[in-house]
Design an enzyme around this catalytic site. Structure first.
Site, PDB file in Angstrom:
ATOM      1  N   LYS A  71       2.355  -0.711  -5.847  1.00  0.00           N
ATOM      2  CA  LYS A  71       1.872  -1.730  -6.787  1.00  0.00           C
ATOM      3  C   LYS A  71       2.682  -1.806  -8.082  1.00  0.00           C
ATOM      4  O   LYS A  71       2.765  -2.850  -8.709  1.00  0.00           O
ATOM      5  CB  LYS A  71       0.393  -1.496  -7.092  1.00  0.00           C
ATOM      6  CG  LYS A  71      -0.496  -1.825  -5.900  1.00  0.00           C
ATOM      7  CD  LYS A  71      -1.953  -1.947  -6.304  1.00  0.00           C
ATOM      8  CE  LYS A  71      -2.767  -2.601  -5.211  1.00  0.00           C
ATOM      9  NZ  LYS A  71      -2.976  -1.733  -4.044  1.00  0.00           N
TER      10      LYS A  71
ATOM     11  N   GLU B 146      -7.315  -8.919 -11.681  1.00  0.00           N
ATOM     12  CA  GLU B 146      -8.482  -8.605 -10.866  1.00  0.00           C
ATOM     13  C   GLU B 146      -8.232  -7.241 -10.243  1.00  0.00           C
ATOM     14  O   GLU B 146      -7.088  -6.827 -10.073  1.00  0.00           O
ATOM     15  CB  GLU B 146      -8.655  -9.645  -9.753  1.00  0.00           C
ATOM     16  CG  GLU B 146      -7.778  -9.422  -8.493  1.00  0.00           C
ATOM     17  CD  GLU B 146      -6.270  -9.554  -8.721  1.00  0.00           C
ATOM     18  OE1 GLU B 146      -5.858 -10.106  -9.768  1.00  0.00           O
ATOM     19  OE2 GLU B 146      -5.492  -9.084  -7.859  1.00  0.00           O
TER      20      GLU B 146
ATOM     21  N   SER C   2       2.619   3.116   1.871  1.00  0.00           N
ATOM     22  CA  SER C   2       2.445   2.342   0.638  1.00  0.00           C
ATOM     23  C   SER C   2       1.829   3.136  -0.518  1.00  0.00           C
ATOM     24  O   SER C   2       1.977   2.751  -1.670  1.00  0.00           O
ATOM     25  CB  SER C   2       1.596   1.101   0.915  1.00  0.00           C
ATOM     26  OG  SER C   2       0.358   1.462   1.502  1.00  0.00           O
TER      27      SER C   2
HETATM   28  C1  LIG Z   1      -3.555  -2.053  -2.851  1.00  0.00           C
HETATM   29  C2  LIG Z   1      -2.969  -1.268  -1.760  1.00  0.00           C
HETATM   30  C3  LIG Z   1      -2.707  -1.819  -0.492  1.00  0.00           C
HETATM   31  C4  LIG Z   1      -3.151  -3.203  -0.092  1.00  0.00           C
HETATM   32  O1  LIG Z   1      -2.467  -4.244  -0.698  1.00  0.00           O
HETATM   33  P1  LIG Z   1      -1.323  -5.091   0.002  1.00  0.00           P
HETATM   34  O2  LIG Z   1      -1.138  -6.232  -0.905  1.00  0.00           O
HETATM   35  O3  LIG Z   1      -1.815  -5.493   1.361  1.00  0.00           O
HETATM   36  O4  LIG Z   1      -0.137  -4.220   0.101  1.00  0.00           O
HETATM   37  C5  LIG Z   1      -2.073  -1.041   0.462  1.00  0.00           C
HETATM   38  N1  LIG Z   1      -1.733   0.244   0.189  1.00  0.00           N
HETATM   39  C6  LIG Z   1      -1.983   0.814  -1.014  1.00  0.00           C
HETATM   40  C7  LIG Z   1      -1.589   2.237  -1.218  1.00  0.00           C
HETATM   41  C8  LIG Z   1      -2.603   0.089  -2.019  1.00  0.00           C
HETATM   42  O5  LIG Z   1      -2.851   0.670  -3.206  1.00  0.00           O
END
Ligand SMILES: *Cc1c(COP(=O)(O)O)cnc(C)c1O
Length: 391
Positions: free
Chosen positions: A95, A117, A375
């Site tokens: 993020k 948000e 992620s």
């Molecule tokens: C917020 C988040 C997501 C989901 O958001 P996307 O926009 O689909 O990437 C996925 N993985 C992590 C670690 C997050 O914090």
């Protein structure tokens, strides 16, 4: 235009990805979206802006994130598994790429305040972080229900200097927080930038947020070539709004031999179910009942509980360039434990969905090179999983 090139594209002034995307907003927001589009267009083609963002991504966020070959997990699954390590970024996920880009853009536009948000609180924490770094005011809208469930992230945002405002309408969750943030933006657009957290919302957000996450795919592509002299056979990412998936997919979109896979929770399988509709400013797939009423998403991972999905994913699914599947909570919990045990890496529950799908599909993946976008890291989920495994 070849279908494989779709993710490389600028969706133009209409913000269309095939039949999806666009800009379905009240009259009062049209000038704000137009101003944002032209500011982003100018910044993104300005080498000084790109250099400043690249500098922040390396000196502050810790990029480039490594590519890790998983020896023991590969043996367990029977495929070659590589992880793109977005979990090692500052604030613990991908993020930060997006919020640093948008905060820099906000400053360039002369805005002094960010609104955002948040659902589980991760995007709110990232936005509050960028606001602190740039000395911008920050207000984060969060569903009242989510504020109770995620009290630690509420504290983190306040510690970082942000004001957290409860969204008290509807189901009092993420969908309502987006509505509140849009309402705030309409009234304050002179001074305020709306820092949206995924590849969703009205044009130019789906395109702009994907571009800010493109760095994931660009790095990963080169890292694969450096590490094993080839491209992966398969790239897998979890999909909530779809930003981390869009970021890593963008590095491989023009390589038709690379399969792209998005993984959703069973209780928020928006793309898998393929019901089109308009939510939060764009045409995409969304969870709704037969009366068009938007349904609540529900899964083990609060970060994927969004009833919509970015319009570019709807497009990629409809033309078949990317494929989308869902996994259930138990499969996710198993994958969370599997990566921890085999590699010493505790994943966030969101990317554990991608791992879970790979683990489940192992019989079809024998010997293939699989790149998974990790992620985020799992510290935030440890408490929840302790209780889950104790059941
Ligand atoms: C917020 C988040 C997501 C989901 O958001 P996307 O926009 O689909 O990437 C996925 N993985 C992590 C670690 C997050 O914090």
């Amino acid at each position: 235009m070849s279908e494989a090139a779709v993710l490389q594209n600028d969706p133009g002034s209409t913000g269309r990805f095939g039949q999806f995307g666009g800009c379905y907003i009240p009259e009062t927001l049209v000038p704000a979206c137009q101003e944002l589009e032209s500011a982003f267009r100018a910044a993104w083609s300005d080498p000084a802006f790109r250099d400043e963002l690249d500098g922040l991504l390396s000196s502050y966020a810790g990029r480039p994130s490594p590519l890790t070959h998983c020896q023991r997990l590969s043996e367990d699954i029977g495929a070659e598994i590589y992880l793109k390590r977005e979990d090692l970024n500052h604030t613990g996920s991908h993020k930060i790429n997006n919020v640093l880009g948008q905060a820099l853009l906000a400053r360039r536009m002369g805005k002094t305040r960010l609104v955002a948000e948040t659902g589980a609180g991760q995007h709110g924490v990232a936005t509050a972080t960028a606001a602190a770094l740039f000395g911008l005011e920050c207000e984060v809208y969060m569903g009242e229900v989510d504020m109770e469930r995620q009290a630690l992230n509420v504290f983190r945002m306040r510690l970082l200097g942000a004001v957290v405002r409860p969204a008290t309408t509807g189901s009092r969750t993420l969908k309502d927080a987006v509505n509140e943030a849009l309402r705030d933006w309409v009234a304050t657009v002179e001074t305020t930038h709306y820092c949206l957290g995924s590849v969703m919302g009205p044009h130019p957000y789906p395109w702009m947020v994907r571009e800010f996450h493109r760095v994931i795919g660009s790095e990963a592509r080169q890292q694969c070539l450096d590490l094993f002299g080839a491209l992966p056979d398969l790239v897998v990412a979890c999909v909530g709004g779809g930003s981390n998936a869009a970021g890593i997919f963008s590095g491989f979109a023009t390589d038709p031999q690379v399969d792209l896979v998005g993984v959703e929770p069973e209780g928020a399988a928006t793309v898998v179910r393929r019901v089109p509709g308009v939510l939060h400013g764009s045409m995409s797939y969304l969870l709704q009942d037969e009366h068009g009423q938007v349904l609540e998403a529900e899964s083990i991972s609060a970060g994927l509980d969004y009833p919509g999905v970015g319009p570019e994913h709807a497009h990629l699914a409809s033309i078949g360039r990317a494929k989308y599947f869902s996994v259930n909570d138990q499969e996710v919990a198993d994958a969370f434990a599997l990566l921890s045990r085999t590699e010493g890496i505790v994943p966030a529950l969101e990317p554990a969905h991608a791992l879970a799908w790979v683990s489940k599909q192992r019989h079809d993946l024998a010997g293939r090179k699989v790149l998974i976008n990790l992620s985020g890291r799992g510290d935030k989920d440890a408490d929840q999983m302790m209780k889950y495994f104790a059941q």
